[in-house]
Design a protein around this motif. Structure first.
Motif, PDB file in Angstrom:
ATOM      1  N   PRO A   5       0.829  -1.204   0.000  1.00 61.72           N
ATOM      2  CA  PRO A   5       0.000   0.000   0.000  1.00 61.72           C
ATOM      3  C   PRO A   5       0.865   1.256   0.000  1.00 61.72           C
ATOM      4  O   PRO A   5       1.876   1.328   0.698  1.00 61.72           O
ATOM      5  N   GLY A   6       0.481   2.225  -0.838  1.00 66.06           N
ATOM      6  CA  GLY A   6       1.202   3.490  -0.894  1.00 66.06           C
ATOM      7  C   GLY A   6       2.541   3.429  -1.613  1.00 66.06           C
ATOM      8  O   GLY A   6       3.321   4.373  -1.557  1.00 66.06           O
ATOM      9  N   ALA A   7       2.804   2.346  -2.305  1.00 63.64           N
ATOM     10  CA  ALA A   7       4.098   2.193  -3.005  1.00 63.64           C
ATOM     11  C   ALA A   7       4.227   3.215  -4.134  1.00 63.64           C
ATOM     12  O   ALA A   7       3.247   3.592  -4.768  1.00 63.64           O
ATOM     13  N   LEU A   8       5.441   3.664  -4.377  1.00 63.02           N
ATOM     14  CA  LEU A   8       5.716   4.629  -5.441  1.00 63.02           C
ATOM     15  C   LEU A   8       6.375   3.933  -6.621  1.00 63.02           C
ATOM     16  O   LEU A   8       7.508   3.456  -6.514  1.00 63.02           O
ATOM     17  N   PHE A   9       5.641   3.912  -7.737  1.00 64.62           N
ATOM     18  CA  PHE A   9       6.141   3.346  -8.975  1.00 64.62           C
ATOM     19  C   PHE A   9       6.190   4.419 -10.058  1.00 64.62           C
ATOM     20  O   PHE A   9       6.087   4.122 -11.243  1.00 64.62           O
ATOM     21  N   ASP A  28       1.170   4.715  -6.421  1.00 68.65           N
ATOM     22  CA  ASP A  28       1.324   5.726  -7.471  1.00 68.65           C
ATOM     23  C   ASP A  28       2.081   5.143  -8.661  1.00 68.65           C
ATOM     24  O   ASP A  28       3.262   4.828  -8.560  1.00 68.65           O
ATOM     25  N   PHE A  29       1.364   4.996  -9.779  1.00 77.23           N
ATOM     26  CA  PHE A  29       1.933   4.471 -11.013  1.00 77.23           C
ATOM     27  C   PHE A  29       1.977   5.549 -12.099  1.00 77.23           C
ATOM     28  O   PHE A  29       1.975   5.236 -13.281  1.00 77.23           O
ATOM     29  N   ARG A  30       2.014   6.821 -11.709  1.00 75.24           N
ATOM     30  CA  ARG A  30       2.043   7.900 -12.713  1.00 75.24           C
ATOM     31  C   ARG A  30       3.224   7.722 -13.659  1.00 75.24           C
ATOM     32  O   ARG A  30       4.352   7.489 -13.231  1.00 75.24           O
ATOM     33  N   ARG A  31       2.892   7.818 -14.967  1.00 78.46           N
ATOM     34  CA  ARG A  31       3.873   7.735 -16.050  1.00 78.46           C
ATOM     35  C   ARG A  31       4.664   6.420 -16.067  1.00 78.46           C
ATOM     36  O   ARG A  31       5.702   6.305 -16.702  1.00 78.46           O
TER      37      ARG A  31
END
Length: 82
Positions: A5-9, A28-31
């Motif tokens: 949960p809350g991982a930054l990708f 977050d999988f932005r871009r």
């Protein structure tokens, strides 16, 4: 079946990764490039996929997809119900 949960990708190259059954709410999988990956049965409530490449990515039975952010995604995902 990972607990992330809350991982930054952000801008990650996660092409072909199997996230099936994982807990990824608020991630977050932005871009990111998640082309041909699988989120089948994953919990993606409040996850962000803005500008991500989701071409042929499997979202079958993903939980919480309608509560995520999907602005300007690239490609055609499989099984995504918003």
């Amino acid at each position: 079946d990972a607990f992330l949960p809350g991982a930054l990708f952000v801008e990650a190259n996660a092409r072909g990764v199997d996230f099936s059954g994982s807990i990824l709410q608020n991630s977050d999988f932005r871009r990111a490039n998640v082309e041909r990956s699988s989120f089948a049965g994953a919990t993606i409530t409040d996850a962000t996929f803005d500008f991500a490449n989701v071409s042929l990515t499997d979202f079958t039975n993903a939980i919480g997809a309608s509560k995520g952010s999907w602005f300007n995604i690239q490609g055609t995902p499989v099984g995504l119900v918003l």
